[in-house]
Design a protein around this motif. Structure first.
Motif, PDB file in Angstrom:
ATOM      1  N   GLN A   1      -2.648   1.719  11.291  1.00 49.42           N
ATOM      2  CA  GLN A   1      -1.430   1.060  10.798  1.00 49.42           C
ATOM      3  C   GLN A   1      -0.298   2.089  10.603  1.00 49.42           C
ATOM      4  OE1 GLN A   1      -0.924   0.772   6.772  1.00 49.42           O
ATOM      5  NE2 GLN A   1       1.173   0.224   7.297  1.00 49.42           N
ATOM      6  N   ARG A   2      -0.648   3.271  10.094  1.00 45.70           N
ATOM      7  CA  ARG A   2       0.364   4.316   9.896  1.00 45.70           C
ATOM      8  C   ARG A   2       0.867   4.853  11.232  1.00 45.70           C
ATOM      9  NH1 ARG A   2       1.112   5.972   4.805  1.00 45.70           N
ATOM     10  NH2 ARG A   2       1.745   8.107   5.261  1.00 45.70           N
TER      11      ARG A   2
ATOM     12  N   TRP B   1      -6.318   1.948   8.255  1.00 45.06           N
ATOM     13  CA  TRP B   1      -5.100   2.443   7.605  1.00 45.06           C
ATOM     14  C   TRP B   1      -4.390   3.466   8.506  1.00 45.06           C
ATOM     15  CZ3 TRP B   1      -4.980   6.071   2.735  1.00 45.06           C
ATOM     16  CH2 TRP B   1      -3.672   6.085   2.198  1.00 45.06           C
TER      17      TRP B   1
ATOM     18  N   THR C   1      -9.310  -5.969  -0.105  1.00 48.11           N
ATOM     19  CA  THR C   1      -8.813  -4.672   0.393  1.00 48.11           C
ATOM     20  C   THR C   1      -7.550  -4.240  -0.363  1.00 48.11           C
ATOM     21  OG1 THR C   1      -7.699  -5.841   2.188  1.00 48.11           O
ATOM     22  CG2 THR C   1      -9.824  -4.860   2.686  1.00 48.11           C
TER      23      THR C   1
ATOM     24  N   CYS D   1      -8.816   7.071   0.799  1.00 49.99           N
ATOM     25  CA  CYS D   1      -8.911   5.670   0.368  1.00 49.99           C
ATOM     26  C   CYS D   1     -10.343   5.376  -0.070  1.00 49.99           C
ATOM     27  CB  CYS D   1      -8.467   4.707   1.472  1.00 49.99           C
ATOM     28  SG  CYS D   1      -9.461   4.781   2.963  1.00 49.99           S
TER      29      CYS D   1
ATOM     30  N   ARG E   1      -5.735   4.013  -2.750  1.00 52.52           N
ATOM     31  CA  ARG E   1      -5.242   4.793  -1.605  1.00 52.52           C
ATOM     32  C   ARG E   1      -4.344   5.932  -2.094  1.00 52.52           C
ATOM     33  NH1 ARG E   1      -3.243   0.778   3.227  1.00 52.52           N
ATOM     34  NH2 ARG E   1      -4.098  -1.151   2.437  1.00 52.52           N
TER      35      ARG E   1
END
Length: 287
Positions: free
Chosen positions: A113-114, A110, A38, A28, A43
């Motif tokens: 979040q994943r 990120w 953002t 990213c 990404r």
């Protein structure tokens, strides 16, 4: 200035049909100023079989990401030191410098979040966290004599004050949008200002490091430490004065309330209206 990318290449908590860990590359774009949206940041994500994990596969993925982005970054940051050789080789083969760095704030968010939303939906998901990246840490180094500030102070600003940061007169520096840290406009953000007639050389030297965060360290005496790269650190000041000790504790408390966000500024003197250097920083636990 070109873009900077953040990269992670590591196994994920997912098993394939052969009961082997699935790997993944995440790439990213680093947000470089407070006004960055953002949603606009580039990404790229791709899974990789454990039998294909090598620098050649990673370089191919990198080339694909560059094609999608339309332009190569000027450098790539990565925090996972145990992948140092493979990531560095793949980036070098793609003609891009790779730097071990804890300044991977967007990537870290990120990845989190994943871990919460994406991997649990995959067939073969295995609960639990990935191995930690904690590493042996060398002792903090002394600053080179020529770079020691004549004077420094603890200060603070409101989060709302940073809305105009892009208009400030700053020589060297970097920031990120405060939405990344989910701060309200009235949150107090603590910081440290260093004053020196040699402000520009100090700021220039600091800009060559991957600045991570400042902390009040009490492990070996009371001192203010600047963390850089993945494991490096520098002693900015030894603190003996009781009032300054209280301010240092207040700095750490304010930093925690601001989700780890703080700043470091370098100026020629307290009356200066410009900054030789100014960095918005955040202390985060890397996944």
């Amino acid at each position: 200035m070109g873009s900077i990318w953040e990269l992670d290449f590591y196994s994920r908590p997912i098993l394939d049909e052969n009961q082997k860990k699935v790997w993944e590359v995440l790439i990213c774009e680093s947000p470089l100023n407070v006004g960055t949206s953002t949603d606009s940041l580039f990404r790229y994500a791709q899974y990789c079989s454990s039998t294909q994990v090598n620098s050649v596969w990673l370089r191919t993925a990198l080339q694909e990401a560059i094609t999608k982005a339309g332009k190569a970054p000027i450098k790539i940051r990565f925090f996972r030191r145990q992948m140092n050789n493979m990531i560095t080789k793949a980036c070098q083969d793609a003609g891009i410098p790779a730097l071990p760095s804890r300044r991977t704030l967007f990537l870290n968010q990120w990845l989190k979040q994943r871990m919460e939303e994406v991997y649990p939906q995959e067939p073969g998901y295995q609960g639990g966290t990935n191995p930690s990246v904690r590493l042996e840490r060398p002792l903090p180094q002394r600053l080179p004599d020529a770079l020691e500030g004549k004077q420094w102070v603890f200060v603070s600003l409101q989060a709302a004050d940073f809305a105009e940061m892009s208009e400030w007169d700053i020589g060297f520096g970097e920031a990120f949008p405060l939405e990344l840290a989910q701060l309200s406009p009235e949150t107090r953000i603590p910081g440290v200002l260093i004053f020196s007639p040699r402000a520009l050389p100090i700021a220039g030297w600091m800009s060559g490091l991957e600045l991570a965060f400042l902390k009040f360290d009490t492990s070996l005496g009371d001192r203010l430490v600047l963390e850089t790269g993945v494991t490096e650190s520098w002693i900015l000041a030894n603190i003996k004065n009781p009032q300054t000790l209280a301010e240092a504790r207040g700095f750490e408390e304010a930093k925690q309330k601001a989700n780890g966000v703080h700043f470091l500024g370098v100026q020629s003197d307290p009356q200066a209206e410009s900054f030789a250097g100014f960095w918005l920083l955040q202390e985060v636990n890397l996944s």
